[in-house]
Design a protein around this motif. Structure first.
Motif, PDB file in Angstrom:
ATOM      1  N   THR A   1       0.801  -1.228   0.000  1.00 14.81           N
ATOM      2  CA  THR A   1       0.000   0.000   0.000  1.00 14.81           C
ATOM      3  C   THR A   1       0.834   1.279   0.000  1.00 14.81           C
ATOM      4  N   PRO A   2       2.014   1.343   0.669  1.00 14.62           N
ATOM      5  CA  PRO A   2       2.809   2.573   0.564  1.00 14.62           C
ATOM      6  C   PRO A   2       3.274   2.879  -0.852  1.00 14.62           C
ATOM      7  N   PHE A   3       3.283   1.856  -1.734  1.00 12.78           N
ATOM      8  CA  PHE A   3       3.672   2.065  -3.121  1.00 12.78           C
ATOM      9  C   PHE A   3       2.587   2.788  -3.915  1.00 12.78           C
ATOM     10  N   LEU A   4       1.359   2.791  -3.391  1.00 21.98           N
ATOM     11  CA  LEU A   4       0.206   3.217  -4.186  1.00 21.98           C
ATOM     12  C   LEU A   4      -0.084   4.701  -4.102  1.00 21.98           C
ATOM     13  N   ARG A   5       0.656   5.423  -3.300  1.00 20.09           N
ATOM     14  CA  ARG A   5       0.421   6.854  -3.132  1.00 20.09           C
ATOM     15  C   ARG A   5       1.592   7.645  -3.708  1.00 20.09           C
ATOM     16  N   LEU A   6       1.370   8.914  -3.910  1.00 20.03           N
ATOM     17  CA  LEU A   6       2.446   9.777  -4.398  1.00 20.03           C
ATOM     18  C   LEU A   6       3.580   9.827  -3.379  1.00 20.03           C
ATOM     19  N   SER A   7       4.794   9.713  -3.856  1.00 19.28           N
ATOM     20  CA  SER A   7       5.956   9.745  -2.973  1.00 19.28           C
ATOM     21  C   SER A   7       7.175  10.169  -3.766  1.00 19.28           C
ATOM     22  N   ALA A   8       8.203  10.567  -3.048  1.00 20.29           N
ATOM     23  CA  ALA A   8       9.446  10.971  -3.701  1.00 20.29           C
ATOM     24  C   ALA A   8      10.080   9.831  -4.509  1.00 20.29           C
ATOM     25  N   PRO A   9      10.140   8.581  -3.970  1.00 20.36           N
ATOM     26  CA  PRO A   9      10.699   7.490  -4.780  1.00 20.36           C
ATOM     27  C   PRO A   9       9.930   7.254  -6.080  1.00 20.36           C
ATOM     28  N   LEU A  10       8.604   7.427  -6.047  1.00 18.24           N
ATOM     29  CA  LEU A  10       7.819   7.257  -7.265  1.00 18.24           C
ATOM     30  C   LEU A  10       8.202   8.308  -8.299  1.00 18.24           C
ATOM     31  N   ILE A  11       8.355   9.556  -7.867  1.00 14.32           N
ATOM     32  CA  ILE A  11       8.783  10.617  -8.786  1.00 14.32           C
ATOM     33  C   ILE A  11      10.180  10.309  -9.334  1.00 14.32           C
ATOM     34  N   CYS A  12      11.050   9.794  -8.473  1.00 14.41           N
ATOM     35  CA  CYS A  12      12.433   9.504  -8.875  1.00 14.41           C
ATOM     36  C   CYS A  12      12.513   8.406  -9.927  1.00 14.41           C
ATOM     37  N   ASN A  13      11.496   7.560 -10.012  1.00 13.65           N
ATOM     38  CA  ASN A  13      11.547   6.490 -11.011  1.00 13.65           C
ATOM     39  C   ASN A  13      11.540   7.023 -12.444  1.00 13.65           C
ATOM     40  N   PHE A  14      11.002   8.224 -12.650  1.00 12.87           N
ATOM     41  CA  PHE A  14      11.143   8.853 -13.966  1.00 12.87           C
ATOM     42  C   PHE A  14      12.624   9.099 -14.263  1.00 12.87           C
ATOM     43  N   LEU A  15      13.350   9.559 -13.245  1.00 15.07           N
ATOM     44  CA  LEU A  15      14.783   9.811 -13.404  1.00 15.07           C
ATOM     45  C   LEU A  15      15.548   8.504 -13.584  1.00 15.07           C
ATOM     46  N   VAL A  16      15.095   7.437 -12.905  1.00 12.58           N
ATOM     47  CA  VAL A  16      15.763   6.140 -13.041  1.00 12.58           C
ATOM     48  C   VAL A  16      15.651   5.628 -14.476  1.00 12.58           C
ATOM     49  N   ILE A  17      14.480   5.749 -15.070  1.00 12.56           N
ATOM     50  CA  ILE A  17      14.296   5.306 -16.459  1.00 12.56           C
ATOM     51  C   ILE A  17      15.180   6.128 -17.394  1.00 12.56           C
ATOM     52  N   TRP A  18      15.209   7.430 -17.184  1.00 19.60           N
ATOM     53  CA  TRP A  18      16.068   8.314 -17.980  1.00 19.60           C
ATOM     54  C   TRP A  18      17.529   7.931 -17.790  1.00 19.60           C
ATOM     55  N   LEU A  19      17.917   7.681 -16.536  1.00 17.84           N
ATOM     56  CA  LEU A  19      19.293   7.303 -16.208  1.00 17.84           C
ATOM     57  C   LEU A  19      19.669   5.995 -16.891  1.00 17.84           C
ATOM     58  N   MET A  20      18.785   4.998 -16.789  1.00 16.69           N
ATOM     59  CA  MET A  20      19.073   3.696 -17.381  1.00 16.69           C
ATOM     60  C   MET A  20      19.229   3.797 -18.895  1.00 16.69           C
ATOM     61  N   TYR A  21      18.398   4.606 -19.517  1.00 15.64           N
ATOM     62  CA  TYR A  21      18.505   4.789 -20.968  1.00 15.64           C
ATOM     63  C   TYR A  21      19.895   5.307 -21.343  1.00 15.64           C
ATOM     64  N   LYS A  22      20.367   6.274 -20.613  1.00 16.04           N
ATOM     65  CA  LYS A  22      21.681   6.847 -20.918  1.00 16.04           C
ATOM     66  C   LYS A  22      22.808   5.882 -20.561  1.00 16.04           C
TER      67      LYS A  22
END
Length: 328
Positions: free
Chosen positions: A105-126
């Motif tokens: 359930t903590p995964f289901l709400r807005l959180s800083a780690p959730l926002i950071c996953n956009f950066l993780v995808i960008w990071l992994m691509y590079k």
């Protein structure tokens, strides 16, 4: 149901949209009365001079988080297929990311780690692009910027700095200029943050930003018992995924082998970085969702016993939904 997502038919996106809500239906129905959302660290609060922690209603908080997960799933799926990490295109990475990001359930709400996953995808691509790049100093600079931006949002993200250097070791011959470019990129963001501190007459507090990184590693973690129950099918799928990967590991292209080595390194570093926060929060492990989703996708895409992998996935989904309605 899993078999639907093994194809690369765009119509599958509609099924993904349905599933992302189904996997969150219990939490949407039983949304808490109050949900706090903090998307920047306290030391970077000067950059967001407004009160936003409770600006969203709990229902809209969860709804927006659901939308972000759906977007991230499609971005992750595009990246995995672009680099051919699973040997054939499909929507399996998106399915697995939507599932893994709904585990607790903590995964289901807005959180800083959730926002950071956009950066993780960008990071992994590079990072995956480093292997075939010839002149990558600008890419390395961008990698430092991405890690620094993530650190402003969620301080444990700073440890991903190690992952960038591990990636350079895995993908590139040694070149000190590339290493320096990463450091300069990271320092650029914090240089401008220091200017903001200076402008607000708080420069004396700037050096304390990284103190939590040197904190003691906890000897114990308090987790609800139901969390362990959900981890049983996750552990089974993880073991099967590793076994399946091992079977075809040395038959894969060098870039794919190196990419999975990087994903393992990222998973370990991101997972162990939770200690930076004085108060343990389960949503930290959302940072690990991307490598886990890719690994799970490899198994479900290449598994041959349909009745077994379909049953295994349905058990996982049933457990997720059940514990959303029954938190005990």
């Amino acid at each position: 149901m899993v078999n639907i997502f093994r194809s690369y038919n765009p119509i599958v996106i509609l099924w993904l949209a349905v599933l992302v809500f189904v996997l969150r239906i219990g939490y949407l129905v039983n949304t808490p009365d109050r949900l706090e959302f903090i998307f920047v660290e306290s030391f970077s609060r000067l950059l967001v001079p407004v009160s936003y922690e409770y600006a969203l209603s709990p229902f809209f908080n969860v709804l927006l988080a659901t939308l972000l997960v759906f977007i991230q799933a499609l971005l992750l799926n595009t990246m995995v297929n672009y680099f051919n990490l699973l040997n054939k295109p499909s929507y399996m990475p998106a399915l697995m990311y939507i599932t893994v990001s709904a585990l607790f359930t903590p995964f289901l709400r807005l959180s800083a780690p959730l926002i950071c996953n956009f950066l993780v995808i960008w990071l992994m691509y590079k990072l995956f692009s480093l292997y075939k790049g010839t002149e990558v100093k600008s890419t390395c600079y961008d990698l430092g910027l991405i890690v620094a931006l993530g650190s402003l949002i969620y301080l444990p993200f700073s440890w991903i700095f190690l992952v960038v250097f591990i990636a350079i070791i895995i993908f590139r011959p040694f070149n000190w200029r590339e290493w320096a470019a990463v450091i300069i990129g990271y320092a650029t963001v914090f240089f401008f943050l220091a200017v903001v501190y200076f402008y607000n007459d708080r420069l004396n507090r700037f050096s304390s930003i990284w103190l939590p990184l040197g904190g003691k590693f906890p000897t114990s973690i308090s987790i609800n018992n139901y969390t362990y129950v959900l981890l049983v099918p996750v552990a089974v799928i993880l073991v099967l995924s590793v076994y399946k990967l091992q079977q075809g590991f040395f038959k894969s292209y060098v870039h794919i082998r190196k990419s999975f080595q990087l994903l393992v390194a990222y998973f370990l570093v991101a997972g162990l970085a939770f200690y930076v926060k004085t108060e343990f929060q389960l949503n930290h492990f959302l940072l690990c969702a991307i490598p886990v989703a890719i690994t799970f996708a490899y198994y479900f895409l290449h598994a041959t016993s349909r009745w077994f992998y379909e049953t295994l996935y349905l058990l996982l989904v049933a457990g997720i939904i059940y514990f959303q309605f029954n938190t005990f």
